[in-house]
Scaffold this active site. Structure first.
Site, PDB file in Angstrom:
ATOM      1  N   GLU A 162      -9.912   5.531   3.033  1.00  0.00           N
ATOM      2  CA  GLU A 162     -10.669   4.423   3.599  1.00  0.00           C
ATOM      3  C   GLU A 162      -9.687   3.300   3.899  1.00  0.00           C
ATOM      4  O   GLU A 162      -8.620   3.220   3.287  1.00  0.00           O
ATOM      5  CB  GLU A 162     -11.736   3.953   2.616  1.00  0.00           C
ATOM      6  N   LYS A 205       0.807  -1.227   0.000  1.00  0.00           N
ATOM      7  CA  LYS A 205       0.000   0.000   0.000  1.00  0.00           C
ATOM      8  C   LYS A 205       0.837   1.274   0.000  1.00  0.00           C
ATOM      9  O   LYS A 205       0.412   2.308  -0.505  1.00  0.00           O
ATOM     10  CB  LYS A 205      -0.945  -0.006   1.200  1.00  0.00           C
ATOM     11  N   SER A 264       1.791  -9.723  -0.540  1.00  0.00           N
ATOM     12  CA  SER A 264       1.406  -8.310  -0.511  1.00  0.00           C
ATOM     13  C   SER A 264       1.536  -7.639   0.844  1.00  0.00           C
ATOM     14  O   SER A 264       1.569  -6.410   0.923  1.00  0.00           O
ATOM     15  CB  SER A 264      -0.033  -8.156  -1.021  1.00  0.00           C
TER      16      SER A 264
END
Length: 407
Positions: free
Chosen positions: A113, A91, A380
């Site tokens: 969010e 991210k 991830s």
């Protein structure tokens, strides 16, 4: 900027677009123009690369998982170690890129969010670094199961807003963030975390995450001299999957597999298998696949993983499904939990529960292949945030016993 066609900017086949109130269209146009401008700005990308290298820690390693490969038999398994990035997930790639864009646009505050909290932590981290105000919207149910990340966000100076409406998960957090943005769009930038939402967000997020696949491509060629047979990634909104898939879309010999959250099973109403059981519809500003009932209403979803607990996907992912370029499968909560533990014990790596869904598919796929075949898994994120939840699910009570051992 990547779009489906020159004639239909913002669309990928029939998916995408800008299905938003007229009030939001000017700010989306402003965003599109700003991104189009920086896309041609070499200085912007030079600055971005510097942060990704010196601050995030890129390139992330491509690691040959010897223990896991030996345990499963068959294919050689490589892990793209996005869990080793600063903040512990992929991210941060997108958060740094978008906050630099927000700064170029003169915005003073960012909102975001978050579901599992990794995007919230990445956004709060980038905001702290650039001294910008930061508000994170998070479903109340996700706050309860991701308290560590909530505390991290607050430590970084972000305000975390608990969303108590609806299912109190990621869907409702997106709704709350969009509603806030409508009222505060003059000085506020919405730093969306996945390749979802109205144009141009899906293209922006995919572009900033594409570095994962760019690196993986040259790394696997350096290590093995050839491309892999398979690339596997979990799919929620689609940012980590597109991040690694994009650089291989033109390689017909590379099979791409996206793994959705099967929850308690597809025969139940407790799953988040949007691409498997969903239908095309409009949600959160774009046309894409959505889980819905017979009346077309969005239905509640479930996953052991907060980051996959979403009833939709990004429009480009939907187009890839319809084109048949990516195969989509599901992994249940139980399968993900088993894969989570397997990677811990074979490689000494604690994966995020999101990533564990991709690993669950690999446990089925690898033994069917030869030892000459190669699989890349996009790891991830790391699983520190999930340890409490995993312990609770396994019935393990965390804490020290009087003898000084974990109970």
């Amino acid at each position: 900027m990547k779009t489906a066609s020159e004639n239909q900017p913002g669309y990928f086949g029939e998916f995408g677009g800008q299905y938003v109130p007229d009030l939001l269209k000017p700010v989306l146009q402003e965003l599109e123009q700003a991104y189009s401008s920086i896309s041609k700005d070499a200085a912007f990308f030079q600055e971005l690369r510097a942060y990704l290298t010196d601050y995030v820690g890129r390139p992330s390693p491509l690691y040959f998982a010897r223990g896991l490969s030996a345990k499963l038999g068959g294919a050689k398994i490589y892990l793209k170690r996005e869990d080793l990035n600063h903040t512990g997930a992929h991210k941060i790639n997108n958060a740094i890129g978008q906050i630099l864009l927000a700064r170029k646009m003169g915005k003073k505050r960012v909102i975001a969010e978050t579901g599992a909290g990794q995007h919230g932590v990445a956004t709060a981290t980038a905001a702290a670094m650039f001294n910008m105000g930061c508000t994170i919207f998070m479903g109340a149910a996700d706050i309860q199961r991701q308290m560590l990340n909530v505390f991290r966000m607050r430590m970084l100076g972000a305000e975390v807003v608990s969303v108590d409406q609806g299912t109190r998960t990621l869907t409702d957090a997106v709704d709350a963030a969009l509603n806030f943005w409508v009222k505060n769009m003059v000085d506020t930038y919405y730093l969306i975390g996945s390749a979802v939402g109205p144009h141009p967000f899906p293209a922006i997020v995919c572009d900033f995450q594409a570095i994962i696949g760019h690196e993986a491509r040259y790394q696997i060629l350096e290590k093995t001299g050839r491309l892999p047979e398979y690339i596997v990634a979990c799919v929620g909104g689609g940012s980590n999957a597109l991040g690694i898939f994009t650089s291989f879309l033109g390689d017909a010999t590379v099979q791409l597999i996206g793994v959705e959250a099967g929850g308690a099973g597809l025969e139940t109403d407790r799953h988040a298998a949007t691409l498997t059981l969903g239908k095309p519809a409009v949600l959160h500003g774009s046309r894409t696949y959505v889980l819905q009932d017979e009346q077309g209403e969005v239905i509640p979803v479930h996953s052991i993983s907060a980051g996959l607990d979403y009833p939709s996907v990004g429009p480009e992912i939907s187009a890839l499904k319809d084109a048949g370029r990516v195969k989509f499968v599901v992994a249940t909560d139980a399968e993900a939990l088993e894969a989570f533990q397997l990677l811990c014990k074979t490689e000494g790596i604690i994966p995020a529960l999101e990533t564990a869904h991709a690993l669950a598919e690999v446990t089925k796929l690898a033994p069917q292949l030869s030892t000459q075949d190669l699989i890349i898994v996009n790891l991830s994120g790391r699983g520190d945030k999930d340890v409490d939840q995993v312990a609770e699910t396994l019935g393990v009570k965390l804490g020290l016993s009087p003898a000084g051992r974990f109970a």
